[in-house]
Enzyme design. Structure first.
Site, PDB file in Angstrom:
ATOM      1  N   LYS A 115      10.225  43.551  17.062  1.00  0.00           N
ATOM      2  CA  LYS A 115      10.691  43.384  18.445  1.00  0.00           C
ATOM      3  C   LYS A 115      11.111  44.708  19.059  1.00  0.00           C
ATOM      4  O   LYS A 115      10.975  44.911  20.261  1.00  0.00           O
ATOM      5  CB  LYS A 115      11.834  42.360  18.525  1.00  0.00           C
ATOM      6  CG  LYS A 115      11.337  40.934  18.336  1.00  0.00           C
ATOM      7  CD  LYS A 115      12.124  39.928  19.159  1.00  0.00           C
ATOM      8  CE  LYS A 115      11.456  38.559  19.102  1.00  0.00           C
ATOM      9  NZ  LYS A 115      12.152  37.503  19.779  1.00  0.00           N
ATOM     10  N   LYS A 197      -0.113  35.418  16.550  1.00  0.00           N
ATOM     11  CA  LYS A 197       0.301  34.036  16.784  1.00  0.00           C
ATOM     12  C   LYS A 197       0.448  33.727  18.269  1.00  0.00           C
ATOM     13  O   LYS A 197       0.711  34.628  19.085  1.00  0.00           O
ATOM     14  CB  LYS A 197       1.581  33.715  16.011  1.00  0.00           C
ATOM     15  CG  LYS A 197       2.860  34.163  16.641  1.00  0.00           C
ATOM     16  CD  LYS A 197       4.056  33.475  15.964  1.00  0.00           C
ATOM     17  CE  LYS A 197       5.322  33.894  16.680  1.00  0.00           C
ATOM     18  NZ  LYS A 197       6.351  32.898  16.711  1.00  0.00           N
ATOM     19  N   LYS A 200       5.179  31.967  23.317  1.00  0.00           N
ATOM     20  CA  LYS A 200       5.485  31.550  24.699  1.00  0.00           C
ATOM     21  C   LYS A 200       5.699  32.730  25.635  1.00  0.00           C
ATOM     22  O   LYS A 200       5.517  32.603  26.834  1.00  0.00           O
ATOM     23  CB  LYS A 200       6.666  30.578  24.726  1.00  0.00           C
ATOM     24  CG  LYS A 200       7.964  31.125  24.209  1.00  0.00           C
ATOM     25  CD  LYS A 200       9.062  30.088  24.356  1.00  0.00           C
ATOM     26  CE  LYS A 200       9.594  29.583  23.028  1.00  0.00           C
ATOM     27  NZ  LYS A 200      10.220  30.580  22.163  1.00  0.00           N
TER      28      LYS A 200
HETATM   29  N1  AQP Z   1       2.233  30.006  17.078  1.00  0.00           N
HETATM   30  C1  AQP Z   1       3.071  29.224  16.422  1.00  0.00           C
HETATM   31  N2  AQP Z   1       2.582  28.330  15.534  1.00  0.00           N
HETATM   32  C2  AQP Z   1       3.441  27.522  14.860  1.00  0.00           C
HETATM   33  N3  AQP Z   1       4.782  27.520  15.034  1.00  0.00           N
HETATM   34  C3  AQP Z   1       5.293  28.377  15.924  1.00  0.00           C
HETATM   35  N4  AQP Z   1       6.563  28.637  16.331  1.00  0.00           N
HETATM   36  C4  AQP Z   1       6.539  29.614  17.270  1.00  0.00           C
HETATM   37  N5  AQP Z   1       5.280  30.015  17.491  1.00  0.00           N
HETATM   38  C5  AQP Z   1       4.480  29.268  16.664  1.00  0.00           C
HETATM   39  C6  AQP Z   1       7.728  27.912  15.865  1.00  0.00           C
HETATM   40  O1  AQP Z   1       8.413  27.464  17.024  1.00  0.00           O
HETATM   41  C7  AQP Z   1       9.822  27.515  16.824  1.00  0.00           C
HETATM   42  C8  AQP Z   1      10.426  28.249  18.017  1.00  0.00           C
HETATM   43  O2  AQP Z   1      10.864  29.466  17.723  1.00  0.00           O
HETATM   44  P1  AQP Z   1      11.607  30.419  18.761  1.00  0.00           P
HETATM   45  O3  AQP Z   1      11.555  29.883  20.124  1.00  0.00           O
HETATM   46  O4  AQP Z   1      12.963  30.700  18.217  1.00  0.00           O
HETATM   47  O5  AQP Z   1      10.847  31.764  18.718  1.00  0.00           O
HETATM   48  P2  AQP Z   1       9.496  32.271  18.210  1.00  0.00           P
HETATM   49  O6  AQP Z   1       9.168  31.814  16.833  1.00  0.00           O
HETATM   50  O7  AQP Z   1       9.546  33.756  18.438  1.00  0.00           O
HETATM   51  O8  AQP Z   1       8.483  31.566  19.217  1.00  0.00           O
HETATM   52  P3  AQP Z   1       7.582  32.254  20.304  1.00  0.00           P
HETATM   53  O9  AQP Z   1       6.893  31.150  21.019  1.00  0.00           O
HETATM   54  O10 AQP Z   1       6.726  33.294  19.665  1.00  0.00           O
HETATM   55  O11 AQP Z   1       8.658  32.882  21.278  1.00  0.00           O
HETATM   56  P4  AQP Z   1       8.768  34.351  21.865  1.00  0.00           P
HETATM   57  O12 AQP Z   1       7.468  34.596  22.554  1.00  0.00           O
HETATM   58  O13 AQP Z   1       9.925  34.315  22.793  1.00  0.00           O
HETATM   59  O14 AQP Z   1       9.000  35.264  20.701  1.00  0.00           O
HETATM   60  C9  AQP Z   1      10.042  28.150  15.463  1.00  0.00           C
HETATM   61  O15 AQP Z   1      10.307  27.110  14.537  1.00  0.00           O
HETATM   62  C10 AQP Z   1       8.730  28.821  15.146  1.00  0.00           C
HETATM   63  O16 AQP Z   1       8.454  28.890  13.752  1.00  0.00           O
END
Ligand code: AQP
Length: 334
Positions: A115, A197, A200
């Site tokens: 990050k 991956k 969002k």
């Molecule tokens: N691509 C993915 N496939 C499967 N699981 C996923 N998760 C996130 N992306 C995928 C799971 O969603 C949950 C939410 O986690 P989070 O919101 O704390 O942050 P993250 O994992 O960093 O999700 P994003 O969507 O990638 O958010 P940003 O873009 O803000 O960093 C977790 O259980 C994660 O495993």
């Protein structure tokens, strides 16, 4: 909360509108746990501001996320669904635990390294101490189990280390949490770049399918997704685009990879993409319908927020008072 059931804690950041990855990797699986466990599902807005957010957008994303939790099937009577910022115990315990966490262990966290590369202009202390707040989130509720993706395992390990360290000094204050190993949630990759991956916060909107995308948008994004130049529907590492679509199709329909390959043995990528698109649209349709209904009922949602925040605060304050006493803060005079 019944004492005979184990406690599960998890959450998502309202750092964007949630994706099919968040749903298939987490939310959908959470809905399967609500009868067997006492579950808390937080909207971790304190975590979200470690990256700069637009205030109005953050507010909307947070409320939409709460409604999407419910629309996906989390019963707000059975699960505690709430905003992290409404329960000040998270931040208070986070501070205390900061004083029991070492700079060295924090600097080993891979997510911080990633990050801080991605947000080189804003490497703030919150980004660095993110895992301590996450430890506080978990330990505050005497959590037994945490459903985490692989990328969060290191943070959970740190939460365990902090709990053990604290308990060694002060006695059994925290339950030491474990990873919840359930049905493996599919890891969904970016549609235009299947080596990374689906996230969002991705700026390329063609990389993500949002839970609230209209059916024609979903169909188009899947049709345009990157695949290789072949035409075989087989699950292989050298075909990351097809592999990703097969993971999506499998997670939505429950079919195995072999069954999928057989089903599409005589079709090309075009037909397969249509089938994946239709399956995703059909999966999300009821959720989107429910979300629309919930959006119209402000009073109902507000009541859920109020009731669930009170429940979370009650549980959080029990642990927090114990911790405050243990470290030597003077008792409150009422
Ligand atoms: N691509 C993915 N496939 C499967 N699981 C996923 N998760 C996130 N992306 C995928 C799971 O969603 C949950 C939410 O986690 P989070 O919101 O704390 O942050 P993250 O994992 O960093 O999700 P994003 O969507 O990638 O958010 P940003 O873009 O803000 O960093 C977790 O259980 C994660 O495993």
């Amino acid at each position: 909360m019944g004492d005979d059931k184990k406690t599960i804690f998890s959450g998502m950041q309202p750092s964007g509108f949630i994706t099919l990855g968040n749903y298939l990797g987490a939310l959908k699986n959470w809905t399967l746990l609500q009868d067997e466990y006492n579950c808390l599902y937080c909207i971790v807005d304190l975590h979200a501001i470690t990256v700069r957010q637009d205030p109005a957008a953050l507010r909307k994303q947070s409320r939409d996320l709460l409604m999407q939790y419910i629309a996906a099937g989390l019963d707000p009577e059975k699960n505690i669904i709430y905003y992290q910022s409404h329960v000040s115990g998270h931040a208070e315990l986070g501070w205390i635990l900061n004083c029991f966490t070492y700079m060295g262990e924090l600097s080993r966290m891979t997510q911080f390294k990633e990050k801080s590369q991605k947000h080189a202009e804003n490497i703030n202390a919150g980004l660095f101490t993110y895992p301590v707040l996450m430890a506080a989130d978990i330990l505050l509720y005497q959590t037994d189990l945490v459903p985490v993706g692989d990328d969060q395992r290191q943070h959970l390990e740190m939460a365990r280390d902090i709990a053990i360290r604290f308990n060694n000094i002060y006695g059994d204050v925290f339950k030491v949490p474990e990873a919840y190993i359930g049905k493996a949630g599919a890891r969904i990759m970016a549609l235009q770049d299947p080596e990374k991956k689906m996230s969002k916060s991705d700026e390329n909107k063609n990389n993500t399918i949002l839970l609230l995308d209209e059916p024609n948008v979903i169909m188009n994004k899947i049709k345009r997704s990157v695949t290789d130049s072949g035409n075989e529907i087989v699950y292989r590492d050298d075909k990351p685009g097809i592999k990703n679509l097969m993971n999506i199709y499998s997670a939505v329909t429950g079919k195995t990879n072999d069954a999928i390959s057989e089903e599409f043995a005589n079709s090309g990528y075009g037909d397969f993409k249509v089938a994946v698109g239709e399956a995703v649209v059909a999966e999300l349709e009821p959720l989107q319908q429910k979300f629309k209904e919930l959006s119209k009922d402000k009073k109902y949602i507000d009541q859920i927020i109020k009731d669930n925040t009170a429940k979370a605060n009650y549980l959080a304050s029990k642990t927090l008072s114990k911790v405050q006493k243990k470290v030597g803060f003077p008792p409150k005079v009422r």
